[in-house]
Scaffold this active site. Structure first.
Site, PDB file in Angstrom:
ATOM      1  N   GLU A  56       0.801  -1.232   0.000  1.00 16.96           N
ATOM      2  CA  GLU A  56       0.000   0.000   0.000  1.00 16.96           C
ATOM      3  C   GLU A  56       0.828   1.273   0.000  1.00 16.96           C
ATOM      4  O   GLU A  56       1.755   1.443   0.791  1.00 16.96           O
ATOM      5  CB  GLU A  56      -0.943   0.008   1.204  1.00 16.96           C
ATOM      6  CG  GLU A  56      -1.898   1.191   1.225  1.00 16.96           C
ATOM      7  CD  GLU A  56      -2.959   1.092   2.315  1.00 16.96           C
ATOM      8  OE1 GLU A  56      -3.783   2.015   2.417  1.00 16.96           O
ATOM      9  OE2 GLU A  56      -2.956   0.089   3.063  1.00 16.96           O
TER      10      GLU A  56
ATOM     11  N   LYS B 176      -8.601  -1.358   1.135  1.00  8.79           N
ATOM     12  CA  LYS B 176      -9.582  -1.956   2.037  1.00  8.79           C
ATOM     13  C   LYS B 176     -10.320  -3.025   1.253  1.00  8.79           C
ATOM     14  O   LYS B 176     -10.895  -2.730   0.197  1.00  8.79           O
ATOM     15  CB  LYS B 176     -10.583  -0.925   2.579  1.00  8.79           C
ATOM     16  CG  LYS B 176     -10.092  -0.154   3.792  1.00  8.79           C
ATOM     17  CD  LYS B 176      -9.829  -1.081   4.959  1.00  8.79           C
ATOM     18  CE  LYS B 176      -9.038  -0.342   6.052  1.00  8.79           C
ATOM     19  NZ  LYS B 176      -8.559  -1.289   7.070  1.00  8.79           N
TER      20      LYS B 176
END
Length: 433
Positions: free
Chosen positions: A223, A239
Site C-alpha cells: 500500500e 480496504k
C-alpha cells in the site's frame, strides 16, 4: 553499472549486507511492480550526513524548516503518532523507532531496469560497487524464533470487535481499523536473510528494509500512503482482502467476491471518502477526484481492493502540509478519524509505533513517496525481540470470527518466514489484560 536479472537478486543481498555495516540505512523496494511510478526498481540510502527526529511539537513544520535549510534527498519514517495532535495519547513507541525520523544519506543507489547508478556520494561509483561485491555476509548460526504469542487472547479480540460494533451501531463511528500484536522473545535472526525470505514469499510494490541503530523494519507492504509528483498528489488506500488459493477455481471465486461484496466495498468507499476529505484541505478546489474505485489486484498471499485518489496541491501549500493533512492514513484509522483514533487507543492492547506509519523518501525538489507500514516484521537486535501486527477494518457488517481469521490470514507470510505454523500460535494475556 549494468546488471542482468539473473544476478540481481544475489547483488541485492550483497548490497544489503554491505548496507548493514552502517548504523542507518533504508531500502525502498518495489519488487518489479509498477503503481503510478516505474522510474526505479529500488532505492538504497546508507549512512547519515544529518537528521531530524520528531519530538512531538510542530514536527511537520520543523521538518519543512530542516528541508528548506538545504533541499536534498531525505529518507526515513513517520510513526503512527507522528504530529503530536491531542487525540494521539500514546507518545512512547515500543519498537524503538520513535514518532518520526528523516536523514540525509551519505550514499544513494538507484536500480532501474538492468542499471545501477550512484545518485549521491562523495566516493566513486567503482569503489562503492567493488566494496559491495566483496562484502562478507558474515552469517552466523542463529537460533531463530521458538514461539510466537499474541498480546491479546482470541476471546479478548472477539470482545473488542463486539464492543466496536456497538460503537458503530450507536453512530460513534462508521469504520475502525483494529489490530493485534504478535511477539517473540529471545529471537535471534539475521535481518538481511529474513528480509530476503519475506520479499521472496510476499513480494510487494512498497517493500522496505529499514535500519535505525539496532532496530529493523522488514516491510512487505502493498500500500501507498501518499505520493507527490510536481503538484500532483496520489493516494492509494487498500480496504478489502481475500486469500489466494492454489485451486484456480477457488482463487477466482475469492477474487470475484471482492468485486461483489457489500461489506468489502463499504469499507473501501468510506476510506476513499476520508482520503478525499483529507486531500481537499490542501488541494486546489475541485481538483480531488477518484481515479479508480474498487480496483482488485492480486498478490502472492492475498487479493486486495485498491482505490486511487488524486488531486493538485494548492500553490500556497508546502509538501509537509500535504503529508500532515492526510496523516495518519485513513486505511489504518477509520472514520471519523479523530473519534476512531480515540477508540483505537482504548481497545488495542499494544502501541503501534512504526506499524501503520510510513517509510519513504523526499527528493530535493520536494516530491515524495510514502508507503503504509503493514505486513512488516520489527526486530530489535539488542533485545532479541520480534514483533508484528495484523488486523482489518471493522464496519457494521463485520463479524468477530471473520475479522479474527482475516487478521491471521494477513500475517500468514510473516509466520511462514519465521518458521512457525500459524495454527500453533498460543495467545498470551500480558500485563494482567
Amino acid at each position: 553499472m549494468n546488471i542482468t536479472e539473473k544476478n540481481f537478486k544475489d547483488f541485492k543481498t550483497k548490497m544489503l549486507n554491505w548496507a548493514n555495516r552502517f548504523s542507518i540505512f533504508c531500502l525502498l523496494d518495489n519488487n518489479g511492480y509498477s503503481f503510478e511510478d516505474s522510474s526505479f526498481e529500488c532505492l538504497l540510502a546508507v549512512g547519515c550526513v544529518k537528521s531530524y527526529a520528531f519530538t512531538g511539537d510542530n514536527d511537520f513544520k520543523e521538518l519543512q524548516s530542516f528541508f528548506d535549510t538545504k533541499p536534498t534527498w531525505l529518507f526515513g519514517h513517520l510513526g503512527y503518532n507522528a504530529g503530536g495532535t491531542s487525540y494521539k495519547k500514546n507518545k512512547t513507541s515500543e519498537d524503538g523507532f520513535g514518532d518520526g525520523f528523516f536523514f540525509e544519506p551519505e550514499i544513494i543507489l538507484k536500480f532501474s531496469a538492468d542499471k545501477i547508478e550512484v545518485v549521491k556520494s562523495n566516493r566513486s561509483e567503482s569503489d562503492i560497487l567493488y566494496e559491495i561485491e566483496h562484502t562478507d555476509p558474515s552469517y552466523i548460526d542463529h537460533a531463530g524464533v521458538t514461539e510466537i504469542t499474541s498480546t491479546i487472547s482470541k476471546e479478548q479480540y472477539y470482545d473488542a470487535i463486539n464492543a466496536l460494533h456497538n460503537h458503530i451501531q450507536r453512530g460513534d463511528c462508521y469504520e475502525i481499523n483494529f489490530c493485534q500484536q504478535f511477539t517473540a522473545d529471545a529471537a535471534s535472526i539475521h535481518p538481511v536473510e529474513l528480509y530476503g525470505k519475506l520479499s521472496a514469499l510476499s513480494p510487494a510494490p512498497f517493500g522496505a528494509m529499514y535500519k535505525l541503530d539496532s532496530h529493523y523494519c522488514l516491510c512487505a507492504s502493498p500500500e501507498r500512503f501518499l505520493q507527490k509528483k510536481g503538484m500532483q498528489l496520489i493516494s492509494q488506500p487498500i480496504k478489502g482482502t481475500t486469500k489466494r488459493e492454489t485451486d484456480p477455481i477457488k482463487d477466482k471465486a475469492n477474487k470475484d467476491y471482492l468485486n461483489t461484496s457489500t461489506k468489502e466495498k463499504s469499507e473501501n468507499v468510506m476510506v476513499v471518502d476520508l482520503v478525499r476529505n483529507d486531500m481537499s484541505r490542501v488541494c486546489k478546489k475541485g481538483s480531488v477526484r477518484v481515479k479508480e474505485l474498487f480496483g482488485v489486484y492480486s498478490f502472492p498471499q492475498v487479493h486486495q481492493m485498491i482505490s486511487t485518489v488524486e488531486g493538485i496541491l494548492a500553490d500556497d501549500k508546502k509538501f509537509t502540509e500535504a503529508i500532515e493533512a492526510c496523516y495518519p492514513m485513513g486505511s489504518m484509522t477509520g472514520a471519523p478519524k479523530k473519534r476512531v483514533m480515540e477508540l483505537i487507543e482504548q481497545y488495542e492492547h499494544a502501541r503501534r509505533g512504526l506499524f501503520s506509519g510510513s517509510i519513504g523518501y523526499i527528493t530535493p525538489d520536494g516530491d515524495f513517496d510514502l508507503n503504509v507500514v503493514i505486513r512488516s516484521i520489527f526486530y530489535c537486535e539488542a533485545e532479541k525481540k520480534i514483533s508484528f501486527f495484523a488486523g482489518g477494518g471493522i464496519t457494521f457488517y463485520s463479524k468477530a470470527a471473520d475479522e479474527y481469521e482475516e487478521s491471521l490470514m494477513k500475517a500468514k507470510a510473516i509466520f511462514n518466514v519465521l518458521g512457525d505454523d500459524i495454527g500453533k500460535v498460543m495467545p498470551l494475556e500480558k500485563n494482567g489484560e
